[in-house]
Design an enzyme around this catalytic site. Structure first.
Site, short mmCIF file in Angstrom:
data_model
loop_
_atom_site.label_atom_id
_atom_site.label_comp_id
_atom_site.label_asym_id
_atom_site.label_seq_id
_atom_site.Cartn_x
_atom_site.Cartn_y
_atom_site.Cartn_z
N ARG A 68 42.19 -13.75 -44.62
CA ARG A 68 41.97 -13.76 -46.07
C ARG A 68 43.23 -13.25 -46.75
NH1 ARG A 68 39.32 -10.06 -47.34
NH2 ARG A 68 38.64 -9.15 -45.39
N TYR A 196 41.68 -21.36 -44.33
CA TYR A 196 41.13 -20.26 -43.52
C TYR A 196 39.71 -19.89 -44.00
CZ TYR A 196 39.82 -15.79 -41.80
OH TYR A 196 39.07 -14.79 -41.24
N LYS A 205 32.30 -14.95 -48.54
CA LYS A 205 32.83 -13.82 -49.29
C LYS A 205 32.81 -14.09 -50.80
CE LYS A 205 33.83 -11.65 -45.55
NZ LYS A 205 33.02 -10.49 -45.14
N HIS A 225 28.55 -5.69 -48.21
CA HIS A 225 29.24 -6.10 -46.99
C HIS A 225 28.62 -5.33 -45.82
CE1 HIS A 225 33.46 -6.65 -44.94
NE2 HIS A 225 32.62 -7.59 -44.60
N SER A 247 36.09 -5.09 -42.51
CA SER A 247 36.25 -6.25 -41.64
C SER A 247 36.82 -5.85 -40.27
CB SER A 247 37.20 -7.25 -42.29
OG SER A 247 36.77 -7.51 -43.60
N CYS A 249 35.62 -4.16 -37.80
CA CYS A 249 35.34 -2.80 -37.30
C CYS A 249 34.08 -2.78 -36.44
CB CYS A 249 35.18 -1.83 -38.46
SG CYS A 249 36.75 -1.36 -39.19
N ASP A 276 27.07 -9.49 -41.51
CA ASP A 276 28.18 -9.38 -42.47
C ASP A 276 27.75 -9.09 -43.90
OD1 ASP A 276 31.01 -9.51 -42.88
OD2 ASP A 276 30.79 -11.48 -43.78
N ARG A 374 38.44 -16.82 -34.64
CA ARG A 374 37.03 -16.71 -34.97
C ARG A 374 36.14 -17.70 -34.22
NH1 ARG A 374 35.63 -12.93 -39.31
NH2 ARG A 374 37.63 -12.07 -39.93
C1 OXD Z 1 35.72 -10.47 -43.09
C2 OXD Z 1 34.82 -11.44 -42.47
O1 OXD Z 1 36.93 -10.72 -43.18
O2 OXD Z 1 33.62 -11.14 -42.34
O3 OXD Z 1 35.21 -9.42 -43.51
O4 OXD Z 1 35.26 -12.54 -42.12
MN MN Z 2 33.10 -9.33 -43.36
#
Ligand code: OXD
Ligand code: MN
Length: 593
Positions: A68, A196, A205, A225, A247, A249, A276, A374
């Site tokens: 992102r 992306y 998002k 989130h 993100s 984590c 998420d 991903r």
């Molecule tokens: C992020 C995702 O970047 O969930 O938080 O893809």
């Molecule tokens: Mn995320």
């Protein structure tokens, strides 16, 4: 289909982008297969070895387009203050004009796909409908996994329903002309020159966090989130938890946790509801209820293995799209810290030939998979997928957890004293940067509620919204903070993490239900010695101390840093949060003397 709002908007966008043709996505398996075939024929997607990876596809993004781009992401409100210092801001007219230049003719010779999608179960009064126009088959195929998409959504929209207007074009994938624009006041998203996921799967998002947080502020709910998971105890009772981590984590890993032997033997089970995003509302019963609006996982591949997340490995065995991982010569995929031995060679995420053991000019290993590579996989394929995903009102929350990646300072777990202290705890969350963001890895940055990149309006107002909601909840969930990542003097993680995190969730649930005592510290409540089930772990007394140590001087420094951070929100910052800062400092000082 006779929705004039929709038809006029599509006409207007098509006049600007000039696609060769327009195709409506109906959600059928046949159309999906056709699109897959077309994308394979053009090389946009590669079909993986179908014996090993049935139904799986592979995609590489442009090398300048792998995460992102927060610096190119804007909230375009009429009044700059309404976007807040947490967001980049652009005036709506300027944003439409500038992006309009990039969109102009961007789909010439291409197809414009119309994707009607629902975030949340189709037809639920809490769900939101979006329509994404895109010139990317990759986006269509990902959206078919991540959202409920197709004609059923159009039926639900009807002839006069409103929707979020989502426009995307790959255009030239030029990072100098890349823009991810949100117009919350117009319920509109424009994304151009990126391919992306986080920038282009506009239901995720952009809609479910940035636009939804704005809608939530006005309609009295929260878009967060957060993962959502259920913990079933041996009596069959399920407690649900929502947890916010920045993100990369470990939200996906926690949401799919495998209980350690001692827990599974006693009958504990985990149910994944989401990994998420959580939409949270106040229920009639005075509790908070959470819905995962998505229907798939867009997870980080590197680090996913049978120790960290066996359920994810099972989820992605079929019907999955892999992006920017390593492609082996036999049509298989691999990533760093993945499963099984590394292949000897293959094609790396950037399309270059890769050999095991390769190093760059600094002598560092060259990764085969991008660190932010991903997988996109259907929710239903998760072996512990909760049937509650389809429940329109979601699941009731017993606890909310905030957490970050902090190698120092922050204890393994603590419980906030009350709602306002909990909001302060979330608002002062900080974490070390990961590969999901551009920036220097490891640098600590403030990330309130893990929403810093995703709150679609002024964060001061967002904190106010949290505090106000707290006043209305008769049965609030407990609020907790966790840090799995504390390190010892030898730079080693003290806590084993992964499945063992259930021990912490267990304590959290017991606390939320008022079943166990705790020790009051200046930071919040922590487990009593012996209050945490450490059976079978190699953590002695000094390990326990190290996990829960509170360095008062350093915490006073942290509080001062939080004040500095808060100051950017000026008059929009609720006074209650500064009060909480003062209370914390007082508690730290009096405990010191
Ligand atoms: C992020 C995702 O970047 O969930 O938080 O893809
Ligand atoms: Mn995320």
């Amino acid at each position: 289909m006779n929705n004039s709002l929709l038809l006029n908007w599509i006409k207007e966008m098509a006049q600007m982008c000039k696609p060769e043709k327009i195709v409506w996505i109906d959600g059928s398996r046949e159309q999906q297969a056709e699109l897959e075939k077309e994308a394979i024929s053009t090389g946009e997607l590669i079909q993986l070895n179908q014996e090993k990876w049935p139904g799986c596809l592979y995609h590489r993004t442009a090398v300048n387009d792998v995460a992102r781009t927060e610096n190119l992401t804007f909230i375009c409100t009429r009044n700059k203050e309404d976007a807040g210092s947490n967001n980049n801001w652009m005036a709506p007219e300027k944003a439409y004009r500038q992006a309009g230049e990039y969109f102009k003719g961007s789909m010439q010779g291409r197809t414009m796909y119309v994707i009607p999608f629902s975030m949340g179960p189709v037809g639920s009064p809490f769900s939101k409908i979006g329509i994404e126009l895109t010139d990317s088959i990759y986006v269509v195929l990902n959206m078919l996994i991540m959202t409920r998409a197709g004609s059923k959504v159009l039926n639900e929209l009807g002839d006069d329903g409103d929707f979020t207007r989502c426009l995307h074009s790959k255009a030239e994938l030029d990072d100098k002309k890349r823009l991810i624009l949100h117009f919350p006041e117009d319920n509109t998203i424009w994304s151009v020159n990126s391919g992306y996921g986080g920038n282009v799967l506009l239901g995720k998002k952009c809609l479910s966090l940035r636009i939804a947080s704005y809608l939530g502020k006005h309609e009295g709910w929260l878009a967060e989130h957060m993962l959502i998971m259920g913990v079933e105890d041996p009596t069959g009772n399920i407690d649900y938890i929502a947890a916010a981590f920045p993100s990369a984590c470990g939200k996906t890993n926690l949401a799919m946790l495998v209980p350690p032997e001692s827990y599974s033997a006693r009958g504990y089970k985990i149910w994944t509801v989401g990994d998420d995003i959580a939409w949270i509302r106040l229920g009639d019963d005075g509790r908070l209820w959470a819905v995962n609006p998505e229907s798939g996982f867009f997870g980080v591949a590197p680090g996913t293995n049978s120790q960290s997340n066996p359920n994810a490995l099972e989820t992605i065995r079929r019907n999955t799209i892999f992006t920017n991982v390593l492609l082996t010569d036999d049509g298989s995929v691999w990533w760093e810290k993945g499963e099984g031995p590394a292949p000897l060679e293959g094609t790396a995420w950037d399309g270059r030939r890769w050999k095991w053991g390769m190093t760059d000019e600094d002598g560092l290993p060259v990764p085969g998979a991008h660190p932010n590579s991903r997988f996109t996989a259907p929710f239903k394929q998760c072996p512990i997928a909760s049937p509650e995903l389809e429940s329109p009102k979601g699941v009731p929350l017993s606890a909310i957890i905030f957490g970050g990646r902090r190698s120092e300072l922050v204890p393994l777990v603590f419980e906030a004293f009350d709602w306002n202290h909990g909001v302060y705890t979330g608002a002062t969350m900080s974490s070390e940067l990961t590969a999901a963001q551009y920036g220097k890895l490891g640098k600590v940055r403030h990330d309130p509620m893990a929403m810093m990149p995703f709150c679609g309006y002024n964060m001061g107002d967002y904190f106010r919204h949290w505090l106000d909601l707290g006043k209305k909840i008769k049965n609030p969930p407990g609020i907790f903070h966790v840090n799995w990542f504390r390190k010892d003097a030898d730079d080693k993680f003290i806590w084993p993490g992964f499945g063992e995190n259930l021990r912490i969730l267990d304590w959290i649930i017991q606390r939320a239900k008022g079943r166990v005592k705790a020790v009051e510290t200046p930071l919040g409540y922590i487990p009593e010695p012996g209050g945490l089930n450490l059976e079978g772990l190699r953590i002695d007394n000094s390990g326990f101390q190290a996990l829960f140590e509170i360095d008062r001087e350093k915490w006073l420094g942290e509080a001062a840093d939080n004040r500095r951070f808060f100051s950017q929100f000026g008059s929009r910052l609720p006074k209650e949060l500064l009060d909480e800062c003062t209370f914390l400092e007082k508690r730290m000082r009096s405990a010191r003397s």
